[in-house]
Design a protein around this motif. Structure first.
Motif, short mmCIF file in Angstrom:
data_model
loop_
_atom_site.label_atom_id
_atom_site.label_comp_id
_atom_site.label_asym_id
_atom_site.label_seq_id
_atom_site.Cartn_x
_atom_site.Cartn_y
_atom_site.Cartn_z
N MET A 1 -21.53 10.52 -1.97
CA MET A 1 -20.77 11.77 -1.98
C MET A 1 -19.29 11.47 -2.25
N LYS A 2 -18.70 12.23 -3.16
CA LYS A 2 -17.28 12.02 -3.46
C LYS A 2 -16.40 12.48 -2.31
N LYS A 3 -15.25 11.84 -2.18
CA LYS A 3 -14.29 12.24 -1.16
C LYS A 3 -12.89 12.16 -1.73
N ALA A 4 -11.91 12.61 -0.94
CA ALA A 4 -10.54 12.69 -1.44
C ALA A 4 -9.56 12.30 -0.35
N GLY A 5 -8.32 12.03 -0.77
CA GLY A 5 -7.29 11.67 0.19
C GLY A 5 -5.91 11.69 -0.44
N ILE A 6 -4.89 11.64 0.43
CA ILE A 6 -3.49 11.63 -0.01
C ILE A 6 -2.87 10.31 0.40
N VAL A 7 -2.22 9.65 -0.56
CA VAL A 7 -1.69 8.30 -0.36
C VAL A 7 -0.19 8.30 -0.59
N LEU A 8 0.56 7.75 0.36
CA LEU A 8 2.01 7.64 0.24
C LEU A 8 2.37 6.25 -0.25
N LEU A 9 3.11 6.17 -1.37
CA LEU A 9 3.65 4.90 -1.87
C LEU A 9 5.08 4.77 -1.38
N ILE A 10 5.38 3.67 -0.70
CA ILE A 10 6.73 3.50 -0.18
C ILE A 10 7.17 2.05 -0.38
N GLY A 11 8.45 1.86 -0.59
CA GLY A 11 9.02 0.53 -0.78
C GLY A 11 10.45 0.66 -1.22
N ARG A 12 11.18 -0.44 -1.17
CA ARG A 12 12.57 -0.37 -1.59
C ARG A 12 12.64 -0.23 -3.12
N PRO A 13 13.82 0.09 -3.66
CA PRO A 13 13.92 0.33 -5.11
C PRO A 13 13.43 -0.85 -5.94
N ASN A 14 12.77 -0.52 -7.04
CA ASN A 14 12.36 -1.48 -8.06
C ASN A 14 11.30 -2.47 -7.60
N VAL A 15 10.44 -2.06 -6.66
CA VAL A 15 9.32 -2.95 -6.28
C VAL A 15 8.11 -2.73 -7.17
N GLY A 16 8.12 -1.66 -7.98
CA GLY A 16 7.02 -1.42 -8.90
C GLY A 16 6.13 -0.25 -8.54
N LYS A 17 6.63 0.67 -7.71
CA LYS A 17 5.82 1.83 -7.32
C LYS A 17 5.44 2.68 -8.52
N SER A 18 6.43 2.96 -9.36
CA SER A 18 6.16 3.80 -10.53
C SER A 18 5.22 3.10 -11.50
N THR A 19 5.40 1.80 -11.67
CA THR A 19 4.52 1.04 -12.56
C THR A 19 3.09 1.07 -12.06
N LEU A 20 2.90 0.90 -10.75
CA LEU A 20 1.55 0.97 -10.18
C LEU A 20 0.95 2.34 -10.41
N LEU A 21 1.72 3.37 -10.18
CA LEU A 21 1.22 4.74 -10.35
C LEU A 21 0.78 4.97 -11.80
N ASN A 22 1.61 4.55 -12.75
CA ASN A 22 1.27 4.72 -14.16
C ASN A 22 0.02 3.94 -14.53
N VAL B 1 0.76 3.08 1.48
CA VAL B 1 0.78 1.84 0.69
C VAL B 1 2.23 1.36 0.67
N TYR B 2 2.46 0.26 1.38
CA TYR B 2 3.81 -0.31 1.51
C TYR B 2 3.93 -1.45 0.50
N MET B 3 4.75 -1.24 -0.53
CA MET B 3 4.88 -2.22 -1.61
C MET B 3 6.09 -3.11 -1.39
N VAL B 4 5.87 -4.40 -1.65
CA VAL B 4 6.90 -5.42 -1.46
C VAL B 4 7.01 -6.26 -2.72
N ASP B 5 8.22 -6.66 -3.04
CA ASP B 5 8.48 -7.53 -4.20
C ASP B 5 8.87 -8.92 -3.71
N PRO B 6 7.94 -9.88 -3.67
CA PRO B 6 8.25 -11.21 -3.16
C PRO B 6 9.03 -12.09 -4.13
#
Length: 287
Positions: free
Chosen positions: A1-22, A90-95
């Motif tokens: 059965m299909k399901k749904a959810g809402i996901v928050l992407l968070i991280g400091r500037p330029n960690v790649g949140k927009s790139t991941l989303l795209n 989703v907490y994104m980090v740029d190591p």
């Protein structure tokens, strides 16, 4: 059965949140550039497959000082997003970069969120020489993944984990007639964001972030092509000169790159009428 959810992407500037989303949604919904502070408002986009539907909220990065009007406005919008209802963080980090005050601030916010947190180490295709500075965070989260959003590497297990943590009724939104997976971006705003991205990519460090774009007219011509009239605003006449370039070379390059991407996005021939104006009230306009 299909399901749904809402996901928050968070991280400091330029960690790649927009790139991941795209990468996740398969087409551009959030602009990317080497500069931080590129995303100015939370982007809501939909990822959908046979498992169900995920709505991703891409927050603008949280800046440590917010010295100008624009940075303060972006910070307010990011913090307001955290009041919305969501299921997974989703907490994104740029190591590849050293930890900073900004990172500490983001981590402090994440610690206050009463939702499952997935830690994502991004840019694993590069030299991650600062990884050791972040490993302690793994003890505080539900799961950890190492990915490359740009190269689309190791994202499938991460998405599988996200789906395992959501349980809303499917679908949250009906995307049947939608031409873009971005829920809060109309066509005019999408065009503006594409043009603004090209400004950042071509000017690099030469022009400050105080750049805005306004699409004044969109018209479909009889031959099926699109006529788009737009203006790029900056805060000072000297920056206007940089954006115009010698004999108009810079604005032509920006316009050509934006036109090509708009043609790919719309599947139509595009005529882009682009000009540059200086407006010292720009920061207040973008607030």
């Amino acid at each position: 059965m299909k399901k749904a959810g809402i996901v928050l992407l968070i991280g400091r500037p330029n960690v790649g949140k927009s790139t991941l989303l795209n990468t996740l949604v398969g087409q551009k919904v959030s602009i990317t550039s080497p500069k931080p502070q590129t995303t100015r408002f939370p982007i809501r986009a939909v990822f959908e497959d046979e498992r169900g539907q995920l709505i991703f909220i891409d927050t603008p990065g949280i800046f440590k000082k917010a010295e100008d009007v624009l940075s303060r406005a972006v910070n307010r919008k990011t913090l307001a997003t955290l009041d919305e209802e969501f299921d997974v963080v989703v907490y994104m980090v740029d190591p590849t970069r050293a930890r900073s005050f900004e990172e500490g601030r983001v981590l402090g916010i994440v610690r206050k969120l009463n939702k499952p947190v997935i830690l994502v180490f991004n840019k694993m295709d590069l030299e991650t020489k600062h990884m050791a500075e972040y490993t302690f965070i793994q003890d505080e989260v539900a799961a950890t993944y190492k990915i490359s959003a740009l190269k689309d590497k190791h994202i499938k297990p991460f998405i599988e984990d996200v789906f395992s943590r959501v349980n809303r009724e499917y679908p949250l939104v009906d995307m049947t007639d939608s031409v873009t997976p971005a829920l809060n971006m109309n066509s005019r705003l999408f065009l503006q964001e594409i043009i603004r991205e090209k400004v950042y990519l071509f000017t690099r460090e030469e022009v400050p972030y105080k750049v805005g774009v306004a699409v004044e007219e969109i018209k479909e011509r009889d031959n099926g092509s699109l006529y788009i009239k737009a203006v790029i605003y900056t805060v000072d006449k000297r920056y206007r000169g940089m954006l115009v370039g010698r004999q108009g070379k810079m604005v032509k390059e920006i316009g050509m790159a934006a036109r090509k991407e708009l043609e790919r996005s719309t599947n139509k021939k595009v005529f882009l009428d682009l000009r540059i104006e200086a407006n010292h009230h720009l920061q207040e306009m973008l607030n």
